[in-house]
Design an enzyme around this catalytic site. Structure first.
Site, PDB file in Angstrom:
ATOM      1  N   GLU A 115      35.317  21.096 -38.628  1.00 30.33           N
ATOM      2  CA  GLU A 115      35.602  22.090 -37.415  1.00 30.33           C
ATOM      3  C   GLU A 115      36.671  22.837 -37.006  1.00 30.33           C
ATOM      4  OE1 GLU A 115      33.494  17.280 -36.232  1.00 30.33           O
ATOM      5  OE2 GLU A 115      35.060  18.087 -38.109  1.00 30.33           O
ATOM      6  N   GLU A 129      31.421  11.718 -37.785  1.00 33.11           N
ATOM      7  CA  GLU A 129      32.523  10.759 -37.260  1.00 33.11           C
ATOM      8  C   GLU A 129      31.760   9.487 -36.383  1.00 33.11           C
ATOM      9  OE1 GLU A 129      36.231  13.497 -34.388  1.00 33.11           O
ATOM     10  OE2 GLU A 129      33.717  14.093 -34.753  1.00 33.11           O
TER      11      GLU A 129
END
Length: 721
Positions: free
Chosen positions: A135, A115
């Site tokens: 995640e 990210e």
């Protein structure tokens, strides 16, 4: 404590570029301390007149392994020191900064690390770097813009695959998809990223903000079709969890309503999911799995593992050939012994078939298969056992035959060779009773199919050398298995815990519950199959034999029924014969066996039970608890007797050995979500109604009375004794 370091690189061109390096070994994980340091260095780089651009990288060949899970439990003061939220940092400092940033990625960029990279204006990586957003494996979603930026870089279908399936990719593929702008060698990575950053600053390359890109996004109509298909797949594959659907909703918000709306929804949903029971369960599993290789008194006394390069396997049946497959697939030479040419060839053929299946599924290349097969040597005698590092006996469950084999092994193997058995139930003392090599005898219990199942149960006796256990732990790592170290007893940990599972199911059937309804309730709870489908799979003969073992060892708490013996007598033996509780077509598809009802009626009649309305009207929740609470009860005994030293090991064993749903955290963690008192009171009620089979053990009773959990607090209580 993690940090970042900043250096200013001035090239021959005279231009200065700030090199900011994340330093937080071993994987340079993000934490609030790292983000504070990162923000400080960014402020400096953005305000210095001599710095024209920024290169962001990680130390020791690793970009960033994501956000440290422990950081979620960081003290509030650590979070308060951060002037901006992580999302604000990425949006305003990195992506919105007045100087371009290029990420130089080596090793890995996972989760928050990717990210962070996606917020940069350019990304260069090595060809083998690993990139992904895993995640969802922890019951959460990307929370630093990943749900919005990844679809804009690789397209919606690929981004869904990477997020929903937690599928990582290598740098080469990432480059072809557009996630990476260029590939560089590790030696040239920083200099290439520096040049790329300067070219962006000079407007020789696009100065693009990922969050506003739309060139790879489909139309709203097409996006909805893709997302609705993804929802249907998620509901089918993971019906009991919500986070995949939440992730899809957040992605859709950004495509339909714009990136800022998507980012806001992502932050809100990520925070909510962090507090969910699913996330707590999966995070527990994450840490518990990594803790299985830490064994007090074994791994903390300075022993180094000996190299296991050559392993002999006695028995080329389903288990022996599966174990051989696992070993040669990981570059370990295998000597496979059988009693005659016919059985030996059958074993080698099974290994080849296992490898061919791996090739068909894309898990191995044809060259890799041929290389693995060259590591397999078939023999009929023990002559080639003289220089093996380890032997694994994998024959049928016959104690006297195993004793003879171990006596033979002692004669033919060197004095340092580990003598292991793959038995699933027989006491190791009995197997090694006639040898003088008690210190090197251990259990190496693989689960079927051995080349697929991820668990390796390492069984030790009081005489087993710590060195042997350390060696087996290292072997498990080499062949990509998760090890659980347990002490010796009938059934060890996994099978011992779960022997009441099928017995409870048969007890319910004898009392009037439909067996197919039981299987349905258990699969809807999250198990890969119900208990009766499982009995079919392992075979009635194995079920009867192991049942006899438990009846002999634990007669006071076994439920004895005539159901399986009656069916076995009529040659209904399970899936192998295409006839058991289910019937199987030529594609192994199961359907209800209409003949079962007569055996059920006979079993009920001989048991003296008549169906009553109360048990016939059980809710699915009651069925689940009546099957699994006896398992919890037995797991408590396993802990109390010291068979397992950590409750978290039993959680991992239940997930990886029996298919207990990981999103429930394992058998004891799941029980703790309801509380020891609830489990105890339910068992007591059933004990009064249906007999001693359900009687709670003293260990569970004590925890219920004192308000202790069955997990971490049990471990702490034991460590204080």
């Amino acid at each position: 404590m993690g940090k970042t370091e900043m250096a200013v690189l001035v090239g021959e061109d005279g231009f200065a570029v700030a090199l900011i390096t994340i330093v937080n070994p071993p994987v340079n994980a993000l934490s609030f301390d790292v983000l504070i340091s990162l923000a400080t260095h960014y402020e400096e780089a953005l305000t210095r007149d001599d710095v024209k651009a920024i290169v962001l990288t990680g130390s020791n060949g690793r970009f960033c392994g994501g956000f440290d899970i422990n950081a979620f439990q960081s003290p509030t003061s650590a979070k308060e020191k951060l002037k901006v939220t992580p999302n604000e940092f990425l949006t305003y400092y990195v992506e919105g900064g007045k100087k371009p940033t290029v990420a130089a990625i080596d090793g890995l960029a996972l989760g928050g690390g990717l990210e962070l990279a996606m917020a940069c204006h350019g990304r260069l990586s090595t060809s083998y770097a690993q990139l992904g957003l895993p995640e969802l494996q922890l019951g959460i979603i990307p929370g630093m813009g990943g749900t919005q930026r990844l679809p804009r870089l690789v397209g919606l279908p690929k981004s869904l695959e990477m997020m929903i399936l937690s599928k990582s990719i290598r740098g080469k593929e990432a480059h072809s998809l557009g996630l990476i702008d260029a590939i560089a060698s590790p030696a040239d990575l920083i200099s290439a990223a520096r040049l790329w950053a300067l070219q962006i600053a000079d407007h020789k390359r696009p100065w693009a903000k990922t969050i506003y890109r739309t060139d790879k996004l489909p139309s709203s109509k097409e996006a909805r079709e893709i997302l609705n298909f993804a929802r249907a797949q998620a509901r089918k594959q993971a019906p009991n969890v919500m986070h995949p659907l939440v992730c899809i909703d957040v992605i859709e918000e950004g495509i339909i309503s714009g990136p800022q709306a998507g980012l806001m929804k992502e932050v809100k949903c990520a925070k909510e999911l962090q507090a969910s029971q699913t996330s707590k369960s999966l995070i527990h599993v994450f840490f518990a799995q990594r803790a299985t290789s830490k064994v007090p008194g074994i791994t903390n006394i300075g022993l180094l593992p000996r190299k296991i390069k050559k392993v002999a396997i006695v028995g080329g049946g389903l288990m022996g050939s599966g174990i051989a497959t696992a070993l040669i697939s990981n570059n370990i030479l295998v000597i496979l012994k059988e009693i005659n040419e016919k059985f030996l060839q059958a074993g080698i053929d099974r290994v080849r078939e296992n490898l061919e299946n791996r090739v068909k599924k894309g898990h191995m290349t044809q060259d890799g298969m041929e290389k693995a097969l060259r590591l397999l040597i078939g023999v009929l005698g023990y002559e080639q056992f003289s220089d093996v590092n380890m032997v694994i006996e994998a024959i049928i469950e016959d104690a006297s035959l195993k004793q003879q084999i171990f006596c033979d092994l002692e004669k033919y193997c060197n004095s340092d060779c580990i003598l292991a058995t793959n038995t699933s139930t027989i006491d190791l003392h009995l197997i090694g009773q006639k040898t003088a090599s008690q210190d090197r005898i251990a259990g190496a219990h693989f689960f079927s199919p051995a080349q697929v199942m991820p668990l390796l149960e390492i069984v030790r006796t009081p005489n087993t050398s710590p060195q042997v256990v350390v060696d087996l732990l290292d072997l498990a790592k080499k062949i990509r298995k998760t090890p659980v170290v347990v002490n010796n007893c009938t059934g060890f940990a996994v099978n011992r815990m779960f022997f009441p599972y099928t017995q409870a199911a048969i007890l319910l059937v004898d009392h009037g519950v439909d067996l197919y309804r039981i299987d349905l309730a258990i699969t809807e709870f999250g198990m890969p199959m119900g208990p009766f489908r499982l009995i079919d799979l392992v075979g009635f003969g194995v079920a009867a034999a192991t049942g006899a073992q438990y009846l002999q060892s634990f007669p006071e708490r076994c439920y004895k029924s005539t159901l399986i013996p009656s069916m076995l007598q009529d040659k209904q033996t399970g899936e192998a014969s295409c006839m058991g509780f289910y019937i199987y077509d030529d594609k192994r598809q199961a359907s209800a066996n209409p003949e079962v009802s007569k055996y059920v009626e006979k079993s009920r009649r001989l048991s003296g039970f008549t169906p009553d309305s109360m048990i016939a009207g059980l809710r699915d929740k009651d069925i689940v608890e009546m099957l699994f609470f006896p398992v919890v009860n037995e797991a408590c005994r396993v802990l109390d007797e010291g068979i397992s030293v950590k409750s978290s090991d039993l959680d991992i064993a239940s997930i990886m050995g029996m298919g207990f749903p990981s999103y429930r955290g394992g058998i004891l963690f799941w029980a703790d979500t309801m509380g020891a008192n609830y489990v105890y009171s339910r068992l007591m009620t059933w004990c009064e109604l249906y007999g001693e089979f359900f009687k709670p053990c003293n260990y569970l009773a004590e925890r219920a009375i004192r308000g202790f959990s069955l997990g971490a607090q049990i471990d702490r209580a034991r460590s204080q004794l």
